[in-house]
Each structure stands twice: as structure tokens, then as C-alpha cells.
Design an enzyme around this catalytic site. Structure first.
Site, PDB file in Angstrom:
ATOM      1  CE  LYS A  45      76.407  19.125   3.606  1.00 41.33           C
ATOM      2  NZ  LYS A  45      77.081  18.563   2.504  1.00 41.33           N
ATOM      3  CG  ASP A  69      72.257  26.250   3.480  1.00 40.47           C
ATOM      4  OD1 ASP A  69      72.480  25.397   4.342  1.00 40.47           O
ATOM      5  OD2 ASP A  69      72.114  25.711   2.344  1.00 40.47           O
ATOM      6  CD1 TRP A  96      75.627  23.584  -1.776  1.00 40.85           C
ATOM      7  CD2 TRP A  96      73.850  23.097  -2.191  1.00 40.85           C
ATOM      8  NE1 TRP A  96      75.904  22.529  -2.226  1.00 40.85           N
ATOM      9  CE2 TRP A  96      74.690  22.112  -2.375  1.00 40.85           C
ATOM     10  CE3 TRP A  96      72.196  22.732  -2.445  1.00 40.85           C
ATOM     11  CZ2 TRP A  96      74.280  20.700  -2.781  1.00 40.85           C
ATOM     12  CZ3 TRP A  96      71.888  21.307  -2.978  1.00 40.85           C
ATOM     13  CH2 TRP A  96      73.102  20.243  -3.100  1.00 40.85           C
TER      14      TRP A  96
END
Ligand code: PMP
Length: 375
Positions: free
Chosen positions: A209, A185, A115
Site C-alpha cells: 500500500k 497490523d 481485517w
């Protein structure tokens, strides 16, 4: 079966199913039950939450409550705004450079897995990217390994690499680059532990999440960084549009904000982000212990100091055994344990809504699987 094993089994709920998906992921049952009721009748108004208009007082109240609960759960200082964006985590890969570059010509990216690597690739479309540290999903850097140019617009990292299971234990801050804002992030670790928000210039997290469902990205931005993009930036890519319009830059993701509000209430009832952290440590410890006790069967390439509390990633001796493990686990009530398709193996995602009993049941399964397949 021995009596000791019978006792262990006794504690395990044999019929319960647990969803170990990396996201979208489990939601608490009581949150799902409230959604179920309010899809038909929101807050005793006689209308569905799905029909709520974004110019209504009821929506303004909901947005304000969500914002205020985020501020209080994470202790967000007064010089930061909390905004609700569209576009998921990946839109933030573009919004971060587009908004934080200002007049700078360089940004720094710590790469610890897929990511952060993707975020770096997106940033390279706009700016020269300097990479002070790169690992392929094994570990996070030690501060003394990093050299960050003073003229970098910002230093970026991914707090928790969802695919590799690599998590920072602290923000990469140092006096050596104290004037370079940190951008992070937090998609897969948001609301799972306290964050020292004042260490960051920008924090953002896709909700699906630990804190809700896809379609909402929460950003926490320091006020002095909000207007760097300028008026030529496309309207919905400019953080300032969301700030100026109190997250109603256009029709916002109302239902998603509603679900995150319910999650924020639930986290508060459970004792806040400190309690989330404690439970996350307990869940992940049980699984890492099993991995460490059975090194011939279960292996992980993640350095113990960088192990994620959220995504426990490991593999068995062959991809056939991985697939067999996933099938047998599903038959035992443990769903979605296959690793990300890009790296294979096993991934157990243990987000806020995963009960400790779910991790216990997985640990019990791994123990019995190891006994049956002792190498
Ligand atoms: N960052 C991280 C850490 C992620 O786990 C994900 C998605 N799993 C993303 C970014 C991308 O998020 P989205 O799919 O919402 O664009």
C-alpha cells in the site's frame, strides 16, 4: 461555466490519471522509472534485478540498506529486530498467535472492521480470544472503554482498517495493561506517519500500500518475544527463523525488498514519515470536506475522530449512483474508486505515492458531481 469554476478547472490537470486502488496501489513515477531501468541493468552490474541471487553481496547490501532505512525512518529502538517475511498480511494473522502465545491461554483482539475480525477468527483456531471492543467499521475505541485481562498474551489491533476507513490516532496503551504486549497490523498505514515503536511488542505490515508491492511483509519485533514459539513451530512460521537468518530463512522476496528499498529512499528524499503524514492529512482533508459539505449526496458512517487518512470511505444515496459515480470518475481520469465488494460504496485510497494533485482532482470532480446531482 462560471469564471470561478474555470479558474478551479485551470489548476486541475485534465489529462493526468490517478489510481485510487486500495492495494496494490500507486508507486511514485521516479520509483517506477528506476525499476524500469534496473530490470535490465541493476546498479550498473549488467544483470537484471530479477536475476539477483540471495547469497550475493549485492543482495546482502540491499537487505541491509532496506532494514537500516526502516530503522532510521521509524526510529526503531535497538531492542527490536526488523525482518522480511513472505505470505502477506494474512499469514501474519496466524504467525501472531503462533509466536506470541508462549504459555498463555488467552489473547485480546480489538475489532474495528473486517481485517481485525479476520485476524481474530484465525487466532481462535489456536487460543481463547477475548474481545474488549467491537465495532463494525464505525470507530476505534476510547482507552477508558477497554478492559484487557492481565493474563492476555497480547493485545491486537489493526491500525488502519482498509475496507472501512477507520484509523487509530494513537496506540491503545494504558498502565492498566502495561505488561501485555501490543501487536498491530499496520498494513495500510505503515510509513505514512511516525510510530512510537516502543509502545508495541510486534508491528507488521504487508508492503503493497504505502511501501511497495505484494509478496513482502515487514515485521518489527521486540527481542524478548522472538523465541516464544519454540523449535516445534514450522520453520517458516517462526519469527526466530527470520531473525537468526537475517531474513534469508529461505529464498527471500528479493525484488519486493528492492522495491521497498526504493520506496524508503523516496520517502527520505521527500522529508521522511513526518512529510508523508502531512501530505496524507492534506489529501484526506480535501475529500472529507466535500463529504461534510454535501451530506445529502455523500455519507460516511465513520466517526470523525476515527476517520482514516489512507482510505476515505463513503457512499451515495443508492448503489446505482455509486456505480455511476465510479464510471464518471474513471472518464475524468480517476481510477479504481469502487468500495470493497463486501460493503460497496466508494473508497478513495490515498497512500504515500498519491500526489496532492490527485486528491485535488478528485475533490474537484466530487464538487461538480454534487452540483449536477444536487438533491
Ligand atoms: N490487513 C490489512 C489492514 C489489509 O488491508 C490487508 C489486505 N488488503 C491484509 C491485512 C491482508 O493482506 P494480504 O492480502 O497481503 O494477505
Amino acid at each position: 461555466m462560471t469564471s470561478c469554476k474555470a479558474n478551479r478547472r485551470h489548476r486541475i490537470n485534465m489529462t493526468a490519471r490517478y489510481n485510487f486502488s486500495a492495494g496494490p496501489s500507486m508507486l511514485p513515477k521516479e520509483v517506477l522509472e528506476q525499476i524500469h531501468r534496473e530490470v535490465l541493468d541493476y546498479n550498473s552490474t549488467g544483470s537484471s534485478i530479477l536475476e539477483l541471487g540471495h547469497r550475493t553481496q549485492a543482495f546482502s547490501d540491499l537487505r541491509d540498506e532496506c532494514k537500516e532505512r526502516i530503522r532510521s525512518l521509524l526510529n526503531v529502538p535497538d531492542n527490536y529486530d526488523v525482518i522480511f517475511c513472505h505470505g502477506g498480511g494474512r499469514m501474519q494473522f496466524a504467525m501472531t498467535p503462533l509466536n506470541l502465545l508462549g504459555a498463555a491461554s488467552k489473547a485480546s483482539y480489538i475489532v474495528t472492521g473486517t481485517w481485525s475480525d479476520m485476524a481474530k477468527l484465525e487466532a481462535e483456531k489456536f487460543v481463547h480470544v477475548d474481545v474488549p471492543f467491537r465495532s463494525r467499521g464505525e470507530r476505534t475505541p476510547r482507552i477508558e472503554e477497554l478492559e484487557v485481562p492481565e493474563d492476555s498474551a497480547y493485545l491486537y489491533h489493526c491500525d488502519n482498517e482498509t475496507i472501512h476507513g477507520v484509523e487509530f490516532s494513537a496506540a491503545p496503551v494504558s498502565d492498566a495493561w502495561k505488561n501485555v504486549p501490543l501487536a498491530a497490523d499496520f498494513s495500510s498505514s505503515f510509513m505514512s506517519r511516525p510510530i512510537e515503536v516502543s509502545s508495541y511488542g510486534l508491528i507488521w505490515a504487508a508492503a503493497q500500500k504505502n511501501f511497495g508491492i505484494p509478496g513482502l511483509t515487514i515485521a518489527i519485533i521486540r527481542r524478548d518475544l522472538e523465541k516464544l514459539a519454540g523449535m516445534n513451530m514450522p520453520y517458516l512460521l517462526n519469527y526466530d527463523s527470520y531473525v537468526r537468518n537475517d531474513s534469508v530463512a529461505n529464498t527471500p522476496p528479493i525484488f519486493q525488498i528492492y522495491v521497498s528499498t526504493l520506496m524508503a529512499r523516496w520517502i527520505e528524499r521527500k522529508g521522511g514519515v513526518e512529510a508523508m503524514d502531512e501530505a496524507a492529512r492534506e489529501r484526506s482533508r480535501m475529500i472529507y470536506e466535500l463529504i461534510d459539505e454535501n451530506p445529502k449526496l455523500y455519507s460516511s458512517v465513520v466517526d470523525p475522530g476515527s476517520r482514516s487518512r489512507m482510505n476515505v470511505v463513503f457512499r451515495l444515496p443508492s448503489s446505482e449512483m455509486d456505480a455511476f459515480f465510479v464510471r464518471e470518475a474513471a472518464a475524468f481520469g480517476l481510477d479504481n474508486l469502487a468500495g470493497h465488494h463486501s460493503i460497496g460504496g466508494i473508497r478513495a485510497s490515498l497512500y504515500n505515492a498519491m500526489p496532492v494533485e490527485g486528491a485535488e482532482k478528485l475533490a474537484e470532480f466530487m464538487k461538480e458531481f454534487a452540483l449536477r446531482h444536487r438533491l
